[in-house]
Design a protein around this motif. Structure first.
Motif, PDB file in Angstrom:
ATOM      1  N   GLU A  61       0.943  -1.224  -0.103  1.00 24.55           N
ATOM      2  CA  GLU A  61       0.258   0.121  -0.015  1.00 24.55           C
ATOM      3  C   GLU A  61       0.770   1.315   0.216  1.00 24.55           C
ATOM      4  O   GLU A  61       2.197   1.090   0.606  1.00 24.55           O
ATOM      5  N   LEU A  62       0.270   2.234  -0.601  1.00 20.31           N
ATOM      6  CA  LEU A  62       1.043   3.599  -0.470  1.00 20.31           C
ATOM      7  C   LEU A  62       1.199   3.869   1.021  1.00 20.31           C
ATOM      8  O   LEU A  62       0.152   4.001   1.790  1.00 20.31           O
ATOM      9  N   MET A  63       2.430   4.381   1.405  1.00 17.33           N
ATOM     10  CA  MET A  63       2.841   4.827   2.684  1.00 17.33           C
ATOM     11  C   MET A  63       3.124   6.020   2.778  1.00 17.33           C
ATOM     12  O   MET A  63       4.055   6.520   1.875  1.00 17.33           O
ATOM     13  N   HIS A  64       2.645   6.909   3.952  1.00 13.68           N
ATOM     14  CA  HIS A  64       3.195   8.257   3.985  1.00 13.68           C
ATOM     15  C   HIS A  64       4.047   8.295   5.233  1.00 13.68           C
ATOM     16  O   HIS A  64       3.680   7.878   6.456  1.00 13.68           O
ATOM     17  N   GLU A  65       5.406   8.817   5.079  1.00 18.17           N
ATOM     18  CA  GLU A  65       6.402   8.935   6.184  1.00 18.17           C
ATOM     19  C   GLU A  65       6.825  10.491   6.130  1.00 18.17           C
ATOM     20  O   GLU A  65       7.683  10.625   5.213  1.00 18.17           O
ATOM     21  N   ASN A  66       6.675  11.309   7.180  1.00 18.88           N
ATOM     22  CA  ASN A  66       6.955  12.688   7.058  1.00 18.88           C
ATOM     23  C   ASN A  66       6.642  13.310   5.622  1.00 18.88           C
ATOM     24  O   ASN A  66       5.628  13.325   5.240  1.00 18.88           O
ATOM     25  N   ASN A  67       7.827  13.542   5.011  1.00 20.14           N
ATOM     26  CA  ASN A  67       7.403  14.288   3.750  1.00 20.14           C
ATOM     27  C   ASN A  67       7.853  13.373   2.455  1.00 20.14           C
ATOM     28  O   ASN A  67       8.165  13.888   1.188  1.00 20.14           O
ATOM     29  N   THR A  68       7.772  12.271   2.679  1.00 24.47           N
ATOM     30  CA  THR A  68       8.010  11.326   1.572  1.00 24.47           C
ATOM     31  C   THR A  68       6.644  10.175   1.265  1.00 24.47           C
ATOM     32  O   THR A  68       5.787   9.954   2.377  1.00 24.47           O
ATOM     33  N   LEU A  69       6.419   9.855   0.118  1.00 25.67           N
ATOM     34  CA  LEU A  69       5.726   8.620  -0.162  1.00 25.67           C
ATOM     35  C   LEU A  69       6.380   7.501  -0.524  1.00 25.67           C
ATOM     36  O   LEU A  69       7.404   7.758  -1.209  1.00 25.67           O
TER      37      LEU A  69
END
Length: 472
Positions: A344-352
């Motif tokens: 799945e698409l993950m969001h971490e801080n300012n990254t995808l």
């Protein structure tokens, strides 16, 4: 729209009809800067030497552009008469959008050339773009067989609630865009179809006041960031670039040693890394509060990791955004085979982040691509080459086989030289045994002879040296 030019076109049409010219509903559509070929539809043309081409409309010069099969000056720079008597026009300008007619003195055919055009209407909250075929008098004519489509720069149809296309008539399509600051310097396309066939495309780049331009690029590539309109700087004017509010000359700048400013004031990053993601400003050196352009740079990268035993391959795609990744950003992987699967698409801080897991043994040599998308349109991509484990073993076996061949060849040469050396030593021993036998015979003979000792000794000595010379 001014009614006088339309009246003038109507009167011209009546004049043409009165002169025996056939009125035509044959429309051709094209784009500024393109090349177009206007057909001469007179049947059974035997020779183009009898063909004339005329252009009708508000022209100050002679309307005849081809006379007796020859293009007249100064039209010969962009116009060319082809072998089938059709007229080719290169590097189209808006003034070329007129009505053309070819004739051989008895028959004629005409065609209306229209150039697709996009204009913008200034609105308070929205961006309103109008797309229509244009002639020298304004909006051209269409038929019910013509329709329009609006797309992004990479020809992806516009999707989402902030895009509202509407047809304002058979010859006019309008696109309403809910304005965002990142629509600054963004390119849109209008496509005109006739009978479901694409006939012309027109592009338009929007400018948003106090907006910021978004640029996407892959890690490892080179990118050029435009400073915008620098014509107001003057001859001695110069620009200053900054990222995150810090000048690029700062020692802690991520651009240190990897950026340079071109003569057109654009900033070039020779080898992009994830550290280069950020907000860039181009301003006048004398007045850094006067910002000429703002650019938000996002970077895309792909890394790999093998599982235990090297059987599985994990590829990680990372989009590093300047500040944060917008909701309309997405990452997609190209298919990696039936047995692969994606996270799945993950969001971490300012990254995808999005990963794909590939069983190496189940795929042949393949090229997997991660694509960054903005509102469905691909804005950046990065490729990764996977190799089958059997192919990897084959490539590893190739240099090993070469080493074995080289070692075997060396061993063969060593054994051959050793054999030759042993054979030479054996022959040398045989020769020396023969020498010793001769010497012994000579000595025995000397014991039985009383006279001529000195002469026999010299003879024996000569024979000994002759034999040694023969051996060596």
């Amino acid at each position: 729209m001014d009614s006088f030019p339309l009246l003038r076109l109507f009167l011209l049409s009546l004049t043409h009809a009165a002169a025996g010219l056939q009125s035509s509903d044959h429309f051709m559509f094209s784009t500024l800067g393109d090349r177009v070929t206007l057909p001469c539809c007179i049947p059974s043309i035997e020779s183009c030497s009898s063909i004339n081409w005329n252009v009708y409309g508000h022209v100050k010069s002679d309307p005849q552009v081809v006379k007796a099969g020859k293009v007249t000056a100064p039209n010969d720079l962009r116009l060319r008469l082809l072998k089938d008597c059709s007229l080719e026009i290169n590097q189209l300008v808006l003034n070329d959008a007129r009505q053309y007619s070819c004739d051989n003195g008895a028959l004629n055919s005409s065609v209306s050339l229209q150039i697709l055009k996009v204009t913008e209407t200034h609105a308070q909250k929205d961006i309103e773009l109008q797309c229509y075929p244009s002639t020298y008098v304004g909006q051209g004519q269409c038929s019910t067989r013509v329709h329009f489509k609006w797309t992004t720069e990479d020809n992806t149809p516009l999707n989402g609630g902030r895009f509202q296309p509407e047809n304002r008539g058979p010859c006019l399509s309008q696109l309403n865009i809910a304005k965002k600051t990142t629509d600054h310097h963004r390119k849109w396309k209008c496509q005109l179809f006739q009978n479901d066939t694409l006939k012309a495309t027109a592009s338009y780049t929007t400018t948003v006041k106090d907006g910021i331009e978004e640029v996407f690029t892959a890690v490892g590539e080179s990118v050029s960031l435009s400073c915008g309109n620098t014509s107001s700087l003057g001859v001695s004017g110069s620009v200053a670039w900054a990222v995150g509010g810090r000048p690029l000359t700062d020692d802690i700048s991520p651009c240190k040693g990897q950026c340079h400013v071109n003569t057109d004031s654009s900033l070039v990053i020779s080898k992009v890394s994830a550290l280069h993601a950020g907000d860039y400003n181009c301003s006048e050196s004398a007045d850094q509060h006067k910002v000429l352009n703002r650019i938000r740079l996002h970077t895309l990268d792909v890394t790999s990791e093998h599982g235990p035993g090297g059987d599985n391959l994990t590829l990680t795609c990372v989009l590093t955004c300047s500040v944060k990744c917008e909701k309309d950003f997405n990452l997609t992987w190209s298919e990696g085979g039936q047995n692969s699967w994606q996270s799945e698409l993950m969001h971490e801080n300012n990254t995808l982040i999005k990963r794909i897991f590939v069983p190496v043994r189940s795929v042949t040599s393949d090229e997997l691509t991660c694509m960054a998308r903005r509102e469905g349109a691909v804005v950046a991509s990065k490729k990764w080459h996977t190799v089958n484990s059997l192919q990897t073993l084959a490539w590893l076996a190739l240099p090993l086989g070469l080493l074995i061949c080289i070692a075997a060849g060396g061993l063969y040469m060593y054994m051959k030289r050793k054999h030759n050396k042993d054979a030479g030593n054996e022959q040398s021993n045989i020769g020396m045994t023969h020498v010793y036998d001769v010497i012994e015979d000579e000595n025995n003979e000397e014991l039985h002879q009383q006279g001529g000792v000195k002469r026999d000794a010299f003879t024996t000595t000569d024979s000994f040296y002759d034999l040694l010379q023969a051996v060596y």
